[in-house]
Design an enzyme around this catalytic site. Structure first.
Site, PDB file in Angstrom:
ATOM      1  N   PRO A   2       0.817  -1.213   0.000  1.00 25.77           N
ATOM      2  CA  PRO A   2       0.000   0.000   0.000  1.00 25.77           C
ATOM      3  C   PRO A   2       0.851   1.263   0.000  1.00 25.77           C
ATOM      4  O   PRO A   2       1.659   1.477   0.889  1.00 25.77           O
ATOM      5  CB  PRO A   2      -0.808  -0.125   1.296  1.00 25.77           C
ATOM      6  CG  PRO A   2      -0.806  -1.585   1.610  1.00 25.77           C
ATOM      7  CD  PRO A   2       0.503  -2.073   1.123  1.00 25.77           C
ATOM      8  N   GLU A   3       0.681   2.071  -1.032  1.00 23.97           N
ATOM      9  CA  GLU A   3       1.312   3.390  -1.120  1.00 23.97           C
ATOM     10  C   GLU A   3       0.180   4.412  -1.020  1.00 23.97           C
ATOM     11  O   GLU A   3      -0.951   4.061  -0.680  1.00 23.97           O
ATOM     12  CB  GLU A   3       2.090   3.509  -2.442  1.00 23.97           C
ATOM     13  CG  GLU A   3       3.103   2.371  -2.617  1.00 23.97           C
ATOM     14  CD  GLU A   3       3.886   2.440  -3.918  1.00 23.97           C
ATOM     15  OE1 GLU A   3       4.051   3.548  -4.467  1.00 23.97           O
ATOM     16  OE2 GLU A   3       4.331   1.383  -4.392  1.00 23.97           O
ATOM     17  N   ARG A 126       2.362 -10.585   6.626  1.00 21.59           N
ATOM     18  CA  ARG A 126       3.763 -10.542   7.068  1.00 21.59           C
ATOM     19  C   ARG A 126       3.977  -9.862   8.420  1.00 21.59           C
ATOM     20  O   ARG A 126       5.122  -9.756   8.857  1.00 21.59           O
ATOM     21  CB  ARG A 126       4.612  -9.895   5.970  1.00 21.59           C
ATOM     22  CG  ARG A 126       4.711 -10.806   4.762  1.00 21.59           C
ATOM     23  CD  ARG A 126       5.358 -10.132   3.579  1.00 21.59           C
ATOM     24  NE  ARG A 126       6.778  -9.924   3.783  1.00 21.59           N
ATOM     25  CZ  ARG A 126       7.569  -9.363   2.880  1.00 21.59           C
ATOM     26  NH1 ARG A 126       7.065  -8.947   1.733  1.00 21.59           N
ATOM     27  NH2 ARG A 126       8.825  -9.199   3.120  1.00 21.59           N
ATOM     28  N   ARG A 169      18.800  15.192  -0.695  1.00 24.59           N
ATOM     29  CA  ARG A 169      19.343  13.888  -1.091  1.00 24.59           C
ATOM     30  C   ARG A 169      20.043  14.005  -2.432  1.00 24.59           C
ATOM     31  O   ARG A 169      19.942  13.124  -3.273  1.00 24.59           O
ATOM     32  CB  ARG A 169      18.207  12.855  -1.175  1.00 24.59           C
ATOM     33  CG  ARG A 169      17.394  12.669   0.083  1.00 24.59           C
ATOM     34  CD  ARG A 169      18.212  12.130   1.243  1.00 24.59           C
ATOM     35  NE  ARG A 169      18.915  10.893   0.910  1.00 24.59           N
ATOM     36  CZ  ARG A 169      18.399   9.659   1.062  1.00 24.59           C
ATOM     37  NH1 ARG A 169      17.195   9.501   1.525  1.00 24.59           N
ATOM     38  NH2 ARG A 169      19.099   8.593   0.752  1.00 24.59           N
ATOM     39  N   ARG A 279      15.787  -2.198  -4.354  1.00 21.91           N
ATOM     40  CA  ARG A 279      14.426  -2.618  -4.733  1.00 21.91           C
ATOM     41  C   ARG A 279      14.417  -3.141  -6.163  1.00 21.91           C
ATOM     42  O   ARG A 279      15.181  -2.675  -7.006  1.00 21.91           O
ATOM     43  CB  ARG A 279      13.428  -1.443  -4.689  1.00 21.91           C
ATOM     44  CG  ARG A 279      13.444  -0.653  -3.439  1.00 21.91           C
ATOM     45  CD  ARG A 279      13.064  -1.545  -2.289  1.00 21.91           C
ATOM     46  NE  ARG A 279      13.496  -0.936  -1.036  1.00 21.91           N
ATOM     47  CZ  ARG A 279      12.707  -0.246  -0.250  1.00 21.91           C
ATOM     48  NH1 ARG A 279      11.472  -0.080  -0.575  1.00 21.91           N
ATOM     49  NH2 ARG A 279      13.163   0.267   0.855  1.00 21.91           N
TER      50      ARG A 279
END
Length: 291
Positions: A2-3, A126, A169, A279
């Site tokens: 879920p984003e 999970r 960043r 990822r």
DNA sequence: CACTTGACCTGTCCGC
DNA sequence: TGCGGACAGGTCAAGT
């Protein structure tokens, strides 16, 4: 996974179903999924009724009339599924519409919040997700909320702010920067890959090496992809379902995510899967050349 | 401080 | 068929 679009879809559903519902009982599977002390649960949750359902970043906030809030993070495999007792009796053993998940509770059910005429199931295969009962006025003081970046679909989130915040960043790759929730809120692996493809940026490009024109394009693509995903009810890769237990359909609109070995919808080149920022990462090698 | 990596978990898939 | 290992990916802690 879920984003933002998935959590927002759940929020929309729960916001139509939960207000004014009175909590009558709560059962939990593991302390990790719902760590509050039983005495607090009894004082601030049992007998409380829901006043509002909100979202900030990927976090769902269910406000109660006791001044407490159920703060919920679905992490990767979490679900919040509402069933009225009538529906549960009717559909509990399975439903002709296979977009509905099967009878609940199932072996992934961690928490059940019972109302007078319905139940809310927190399922999480999970066990990474959690629900915490926290005083509403203290929610904004949680470490996560103090550090989290702006909502990408809010009017305050301008292209200038996006570019400024990315500079925190500047020495890392653009995909890691997009996944960093302190830069901006709500992007995860799916929409990082989708928006970088849209802006024709290779995910491993260092932020400082991405031209300003591309960053502006990326800003537009992020908003386009998130809005489209919300419109499609989110992405169901495996576990995600909305508040009614139904899957989202964005995956059938995805341009690169989980489309390795299929043609790029823009140029026909075969999409490849690599690893960036730890990822699984999907790119078109022609549209998104590595610098 | 900036950045990267591993841990947290369970279910599934792949190669032997 | 069974079995070990890789993989799935949001966030935080620990490491460089």
């Amino acid at each position: 996974m879920p984003e933002l679009p998935e959590v927002e879809t759940v929020r929309t559903g729960l916001a139509q179903l939960l207000p004014n519902k009175l909590v009558t009982a709560v059962t939990t599977d593991t302390d990790k999924s719902f760590p509050n002390a039983p005495s607090d649960v009894k004082r601030f949750l049992i007998g409380a009724s829901v006043t509002d359902v909100r979202r900030r970043a990927k976090v769902l906030l269910i406000d109660l009339n006791t001044g407490y809030t159920l703060v919920t993070h679905l992490k990767m495999t979490g679900q919040m599924v509402y069933r009225s007792n009538d529906d549960h009796e009717r559909f509990g053993a399975g439903h002709p519409n296979d977009s509905l998940i099967n009878s609940l509770p199932d072996r992934s059910t961690r928490v059940i919040i019972e109302f007078e005429d319905a139940k809310l199931f927190f399922n999480d295969q999970r066990k990474f997700g959690w629900i915490r009962l926290i005083p509403t006025i203290e929610v904004e003081n949680l470490d996560f909320f103090k550090k989290v970046g702006p909502e990408p679909l809010s009017p305050e989130f301008t292209v200038q702010i996006f570019m400024e915040r990315l500079q925190r960043r500047k020495n890392t790759n653009i995909k890691a920067a997009l996944l960093d929730q302190t830069v901006l809120a709500g992007i995860g692996n799916i929409y990082a890959d989708e928006s970088l493809w849209g802006a024709k940026i290779h995910p491993s490009t260092l932020v400082k090496n991405v031209p300003d024109a591309k960053l502006k394009l990326l800003y537009t693509e992020i908003q386009y992809v998130l809005r489209l995903a919300i419109e499609k009810g989110g992405s169901t890769d495996k576990n995600y379902v909305n508040a009614e237990g139904k899957k989202g359909s964005y995956m059938s609109f995805a341009r690169v995510f989980r489309r390795e070995n299929l043609p790029c919808p823009r140029c026909g080149t075969t999409i490849i899967k690599t690893r960036v920022a730890g990822r699984g990462t999907h790119t078109c090698p022609k549209c998104q050349p590595e610098l």
